[in-house]
Design a protein around this motif. Sequence first.
Motif, mmCIF file in Angstrom:
data_model
loop_
_atom_site.group_PDB
_atom_site.id
_atom_site.type_symbol
_atom_site.label_atom_id
_atom_site.label_comp_id
_atom_site.label_asym_id
_atom_site.label_seq_id
_atom_site.Cartn_x
_atom_site.Cartn_y
_atom_site.Cartn_z
ATOM 1 N N LYS A 173 -0.195 8.140 8.127
ATOM 2 C CA LYS A 173 0.816 7.464 7.322
ATOM 3 C C LYS A 173 0.261 6.926 6.003
ATOM 4 C CE LYS A 173 3.585 6.027 11.304
ATOM 5 N NZ LYS A 173 4.129 4.874 12.072
ATOM 6 N N ARG A 174 1.120 6.970 4.990
ATOM 7 C CA ARG A 174 0.888 6.344 3.686
ATOM 8 C C ARG A 174 -0.345 6.896 2.971
ATOM 9 N NH1 ARG A 174 2.780 2.830 7.323
ATOM 10 N NH2 ARG A 174 0.662 2.283 8.006
ATOM 11 N N LEU A 175 -0.555 8.207 3.096
ATOM 12 C CA LEU A 175 -1.553 8.901 2.291
ATOM 13 C C LEU A 175 -0.864 9.617 1.141
ATOM 14 C CD1 LEU A 175 -3.786 10.450 5.103
ATOM 15 C CD2 LEU A 175 -4.165 8.319 3.846
ATOM 16 N N VAL A 176 -1.552 9.742 0.022
ATOM 17 C CA VAL A 176 -0.927 10.298 -1.182
ATOM 18 C C VAL A 176 -1.463 11.686 -1.516
ATOM 19 C CG1 VAL A 176 -0.475 9.920 -3.644
ATOM 20 C CG2 VAL A 176 -0.528 7.966 -2.070
ATOM 21 N N TYR A 194 -1.683 17.285 9.420
ATOM 22 C CA TYR A 194 -1.229 16.593 8.219
ATOM 23 C C TYR A 194 0.223 16.170 8.434
ATOM 24 C CZ TYR A 194 -5.275 18.600 5.739
ATOM 25 O OH TYR A 194 -6.540 18.946 5.329
ATOM 26 N N THR A 195 0.419 14.907 8.768
ATOM 27 C CA THR A 195 1.781 14.439 9.030
ATOM 28 C C THR A 195 2.388 13.689 7.853
ATOM 29 O OG1 THR A 195 0.866 12.455 10.095
ATOM 30 C CG2 THR A 195 1.421 14.312 11.521
ATOM 31 N N HIS A 196 1.561 13.326 6.863
ATOM 32 C CA HIS A 196 2.087 12.595 5.705
ATOM 33 C C HIS A 196 1.285 12.938 4.452
ATOM 34 C CE1 HIS A 196 3.377 10.150 9.143
ATOM 35 N NE2 HIS A 196 4.357 9.707 8.385
ATOM 36 N N TRP A 197 1.967 13.164 3.364
ATOM 37 C CA TRP A 197 1.379 13.109 2.028
ATOM 38 C C TRP A 197 2.507 12.851 1.054
ATOM 39 C CZ3 TRP A 197 1.649 18.090 4.315
ATOM 40 C CH2 TRP A 197 2.481 19.013 3.684
ATOM 41 N N PHE A 217 0.941 21.415 8.753
ATOM 42 C CA PHE A 217 1.330 20.696 7.553
ATOM 43 C C PHE A 217 2.805 20.320 7.652
ATOM 44 C CE2 PHE A 217 -2.110 23.555 6.093
ATOM 45 C CZ PHE A 217 -2.971 22.628 5.525
ATOM 46 N N THR A 218 3.096 19.041 7.776
ATOM 47 C CA THR A 218 4.472 18.555 7.832
ATOM 48 C C THR A 218 4.806 17.922 6.491
ATOM 49 O OG1 THR A 218 4.244 18.119 10.200
ATOM 50 C CG2 THR A 218 6.104 17.084 9.059
ATOM 51 N N ALA A 219 5.652 18.571 5.734
ATOM 52 C CA ALA A 219 5.958 18.114 4.379
ATOM 53 C C ALA A 219 6.826 16.857 4.412
ATOM 54 C CB ALA A 219 6.685 19.207 3.605
ATOM 55 N N PRO A 220 6.695 16.003 3.382
ATOM 56 C CA PRO A 220 7.589 14.843 3.281
ATOM 57 C C PRO A 220 9.006 15.296 2.957
ATOM 58 C CG PRO A 220 6.263 15.043 1.307
ATOM 59 C CD PRO A 220 5.743 16.073 2.261
#
Length: 301
Positions: A173-176, A194-197, A217-220
Motif C-alpha cells: 500500500k501507498r507506494l508510488v 505488485y498490489t499498489h503503485w 501486477f494489479t493496476a490502480p
Amino acid sequence: MVNPVPGTLRHAVTRTAPLWIYFSHSMTIRLSQELIVASDKTIDGRGADIYIMNGAGFTLQFVKNVIIHGIKIFDINSGNGGLIRDSETHYGQRTQSDGDGISIFGSSYVWIDHVSMRNCKDGMIDAIMGSTAITISNCHFTDHNEVMLFGASDSYDGDKLMQITLLFNHFGKRLVQRMPRCRFGFFHVVNNDYTHWEMYAIGGSKHPTIISEGNRFTAPNDNNAKEVTKRTYATEQEWKNWQWRSIRDELVNGAYFRESGPVLKNRPFTKKDMVSSRPGSYVVRLSRYAGALRCFEGKPC
C-alpha cells in the motif's frame, strides 16, 4: 559513533572477523548516524522483534558478503554526519547521509531477505557505483515514493556489471514508483506481487536489461497509471532496442507491460545462471510470508 559499546549493533557490524549477529530480545534501535557495515556480516533478527526506526539507516560501502534478514526498517531519516567508525581499525569524517533505508555503494554479494520497510526519507534500497550480485527476496514494502534505485547516474557506465534479482517480494500500500528504477545493468524480477503503485512499477534509463517473469501486477483504478513500465530520458527510437520482456506475468485491472527489444524465442538464461519462476498466478502463495517473520527459538519460522 567512534567507540561503540561491545554488545551493540554498531560494535558488531564494524568488527574485522566474519560474524553472525543476532539479538537477545526484542528491541527498537534508533541510529543517530548511518550504520556502516563491514564485510562478512549476517544481521539476523529471527527470534526477536527488531525495529530500526526514527533514525538513520544502513550503509554498505565497498564491502562483500552481507546478509540482512528478519528486521523492520521504518521511518528512516538522514544522519547529520561527523566522525563515524566504519571498521575495527578505522573511523572517519562522514557527510550527511541520504536517508536511505539500505544504501549499497560499490558492494557485492548482498542478500536482503524477509525485511519489512516503510517510509524512508530517500530510497528504501539503493544500489549504485558498480554494486552487483544482489538478491532482494521475501520483503514487504509500503508507504513510500521512490522505492528502489539501481544505478544513480546516467553518466556512470560502471553499473553495466550490475546484476540484481528481486523475488517473492510484496509491493504493497501507498507506494508510488521505482519498484525498481534501473540503469545499465541486468535485472531479473521474479514472482513478486505488485498490489499498489501510483505512477508506475518498473522503470529505467540507459539501456538496462529487465526480465519480468511470473509477477502479478494489479493496476490502480487511475486510468493514467495502468502501464507497469516507464522509460525516462529516451525517445522510442532509442528504447525500442532495450531488452524489457514480460514472461508469464499476470496483469490485473487493466495493467499492461510495454515490451521492447528482440522477441525472445527461448529463455535468455539457463537454470544454472538464474532462479526459476512460476507463473504469475502463483504469486499470492509465493509471497504470502513476505516481510519479517515471527520466529521463536526451537520452532520453525
